[in-house]
Design a protein around this motif. Structure first.
Motif, PDB file in Angstrom:
ATOM      1  N   SER A 106       0.829  -1.213   0.000  1.00  0.00           N
ATOM      2  CA  SER A 106       0.000   0.000   0.000  1.00  0.00           C
ATOM      3  C   SER A 106       0.859   1.258   0.000  1.00  0.00           C
ATOM      4  O   SER A 106       0.565   2.227  -0.701  1.00  0.00           O
ATOM      5  CB  SER A 106      -0.917   0.013   1.224  1.00  0.00           C
ATOM      6  OG  SER A 106      -1.842  -1.032   1.153  1.00  0.00           O
ATOM      7  N   ARG A 107       1.914   1.233   0.787  1.00  0.00           N
ATOM      8  CA  ARG A 107       2.815   2.381   0.834  1.00  0.00           C
ATOM      9  C   ARG A 107       3.463   2.602  -0.537  1.00  0.00           C
ATOM     10  O   ARG A 107       3.543   3.730  -1.027  1.00  0.00           O
ATOM     11  CB  ARG A 107       3.880   2.170   1.915  1.00  0.00           C
ATOM     12  CG  ARG A 107       4.755   3.369   2.157  1.00  0.00           C
ATOM     13  CD  ARG A 107       5.686   3.216   3.371  1.00  0.00           C
ATOM     14  NE  ARG A 107       6.308   1.910   3.493  1.00  0.00           N
ATOM     15  CZ  ARG A 107       6.047   1.039   4.479  1.00  0.00           C
ATOM     16  NH1 ARG A 107       5.181   1.326   5.422  1.00  0.00           N
ATOM     17  NH2 ARG A 107       6.666  -0.123   4.522  1.00  0.00           N
ATOM     18  N   ALA A 108       3.892   1.522  -1.170  1.00  0.00           N
ATOM     19  CA  ALA A 108       4.510   1.640  -2.497  1.00  0.00           C
ATOM     20  C   ALA A 108       3.502   2.160  -3.516  1.00  0.00           C
ATOM     21  O   ALA A 108       3.837   3.011  -4.347  1.00  0.00           O
ATOM     22  CB  ALA A 108       5.071   0.293  -2.939  1.00  0.00           C
ATOM     23  N   ALA A 109       2.281   1.656  -3.468  1.00  0.00           N
ATOM     24  CA  ALA A 109       1.260   2.108  -4.414  1.00  0.00           C
ATOM     25  C   ALA A 109       0.965   3.589  -4.218  1.00  0.00           C
ATOM     26  O   ALA A 109       0.887   4.355  -5.187  1.00  0.00           O
ATOM     27  CB  ALA A 109      -0.013   1.283  -4.263  1.00  0.00           C
ATOM     28  N   GLY A 110       0.815   3.994  -2.973  1.00  0.00           N
ATOM     29  CA  GLY A 110       0.529   5.404  -2.688  1.00  0.00           C
ATOM     30  C   GLY A 110       1.659   6.320  -3.113  1.00  0.00           C
ATOM     31  O   GLY A 110       1.443   7.333  -3.775  1.00  0.00           O
ATOM     32  N   GLU A 111       2.878   5.958  -2.742  1.00  0.00           N
ATOM     33  CA  GLU A 111       4.034   6.783  -3.111  1.00  0.00           C
ATOM     34  C   GLU A 111       4.273   6.755  -4.614  1.00  0.00           C
ATOM     35  O   GLU A 111       4.639   7.769  -5.207  1.00  0.00           O
ATOM     36  CB  GLU A 111       5.279   6.312  -2.367  1.00  0.00           C
ATOM     37  CG  GLU A 111       5.243   6.602  -0.886  1.00  0.00           C
ATOM     38  CD  GLU A 111       6.447   6.039  -0.146  1.00  0.00           C
ATOM     39  OE1 GLU A 111       7.444   5.668  -0.802  1.00  0.00           O
ATOM     40  OE2 GLU A 111       6.381   5.967   1.095  1.00  0.00           O
ATOM     41  N   GLY A 112       4.070   5.602  -5.221  1.00  0.00           N
ATOM     42  CA  GLY A 112       4.274   5.494  -6.668  1.00  0.00           C
ATOM     43  C   GLY A 112       3.298   6.344  -7.455  1.00  0.00           C
ATOM     44  O   GLY A 112       3.643   6.922  -8.489  1.00  0.00           O
ATOM     45  N   MET A 113       2.071   6.446  -6.977  1.00  0.00           N
ATOM     46  CA  MET A 113       1.070   7.237  -7.690  1.00  0.00           C
ATOM     47  C   MET A 113       1.306   8.731  -7.556  1.00  0.00           C
ATOM     48  O   MET A 113       0.919   9.501  -8.435  1.00  0.00           O
ATOM     49  CB  MET A 113      -0.339   6.885  -7.196  1.00  0.00           C
ATOM     50  CG  MET A 113      -0.767   5.482  -7.565  1.00  0.00           C
ATOM     51  SD  MET A 113      -0.680   5.137  -9.343  1.00  0.00           S
ATOM     52  CE  MET A 113      -1.952   6.211  -9.952  1.00  0.00           C
ATOM     53  N   THR A 114       1.948   9.165  -6.479  1.00  0.00           N
ATOM     54  CA  THR A 114       2.186  10.602  -6.302  1.00  0.00           C
ATOM     55  C   THR A 114       3.205  11.138  -7.295  1.00  0.00           C
ATOM     56  O   THR A 114       3.297  12.343  -7.479  1.00  0.00           O
ATOM     57  CB  THR A 114       2.659  10.926  -4.867  1.00  0.00           C
ATOM     58  OG1 THR A 114       3.902  10.267  -4.625  1.00  0.00           O
ATOM     59  CG2 THR A 114       1.628  10.507  -3.842  1.00  0.00           C
ATOM     60  N   CYS A 115       3.951  10.258  -7.940  1.00  0.00           N
ATOM     61  CA  CYS A 115       4.955  10.672  -8.919  1.00  0.00           C
ATOM     62  C   CYS A 115       4.317  11.142 -10.224  1.00  0.00           C
ATOM     63  O   CYS A 115       4.939  11.868 -10.994  1.00  0.00           O
ATOM     64  CB  CYS A 115       5.896   9.520  -9.254  1.00  0.00           C
ATOM     65  SG  CYS A 115       6.796   8.889  -7.856  1.00  0.00           S
ATOM     66  N   TRP A 116       3.110  10.683 -10.480  1.00  0.00           N
ATOM     67  CA  TRP A 116       2.488  10.913 -11.773  1.00  0.00           C
ATOM     68  C   TRP A 116       1.721  12.222 -11.811  1.00  0.00           C
ATOM     69  O   TRP A 116       1.024  12.563 -10.863  1.00  0.00           O
ATOM     70  CB  TRP A 116       1.546   9.758 -12.116  1.00  0.00           C
ATOM     71  CG  TRP A 116       2.323   8.539 -12.402  1.00  0.00           C
ATOM     72  CD1 TRP A 116       2.729   7.608 -11.502  1.00  0.00           C
ATOM     73  CD2 TRP A 116       2.855   8.138 -13.652  1.00  0.00           C
ATOM     74  NE1 TRP A 116       3.468   6.629 -12.119  1.00  0.00           N
ATOM     75  CE2 TRP A 116       3.568   6.939 -13.440  1.00  0.00           C
ATOM     76  CE3 TRP A 116       2.800   8.665 -14.930  1.00  0.00           C
ATOM     77  CZ2 TRP A 116       4.212   6.261 -14.460  1.00  0.00           C
ATOM     78  CZ3 TRP A 116       3.434   7.999 -15.951  1.00  0.00           C
ATOM     79  CH2 TRP A 116       4.134   6.811 -15.716  1.00  0.00           C
TER      80      TRP A 116
END
Length: 132
Positions: A106-116
């Motif tokens: 979940s942390r990876a998904a959340g942080e990964g989406m903030t890059c876009w």
């Protein structure tokens, strides 16, 4: 024929080989988002593997301890108590581990989406048209 000449004549470098394939210019912000989100997911994969390794080692230790304890039992009631306690601890440990792995993902998904960068409705329509 030199290596460079042979390379330049390959189908991959021939514009005709790509005829009809829509191309979208890769903006720097999108390239940065791909790179950063890939980095985040790579870190998450490493964290996931480390967590699984830690968990497997802890469970192996618990399994070894129960075997040693069972060998010292004096009666069936003690065996049943040890097995019950071991089973309850294992169920608890697996539930906590599932929660921990979900937190990593979940942390990876959340942080990964903030890059876009945010996507507009028009971009969604244009992307759908490329697929059709």
């Amino acid at each position: 024929m030199t290596k460079n000449a042979a390379r330049n004549q390959s189908p991959a470098n021939d514009a005709a080989a790509f005829a009809g394939i829509p191309t979208v210019p890769l903006e720097l912000s999108i390239a940065e988002a791909v790179a950063r989100s890939g980095e985040i997911w790579a870190q998450a994969c490493l964290a996931w593997q480390a967590e699984l390794g830690r968990f497997a080692a802890a469970r192996r230790q618990a399994d070894a301890e129960i075997q040693a304890s069972l060998a010292q039992c004096r009666d069936a009631a003690e065996v049943m108590r040890l097995q019950r306690d071991w089973f309850a601890a294992a169920v608890r440990d697996y539930a906590l581990e599932a929660d921990q792995l979900m937190r990593i993902a979940s942390r990876a998904a959340g942080e990964g989406m903030t890059c876009w960068p945010p996507v507009t409705g028009q971009e969604v329509v244009e992307s759908a048209q490329l697929i059709d």
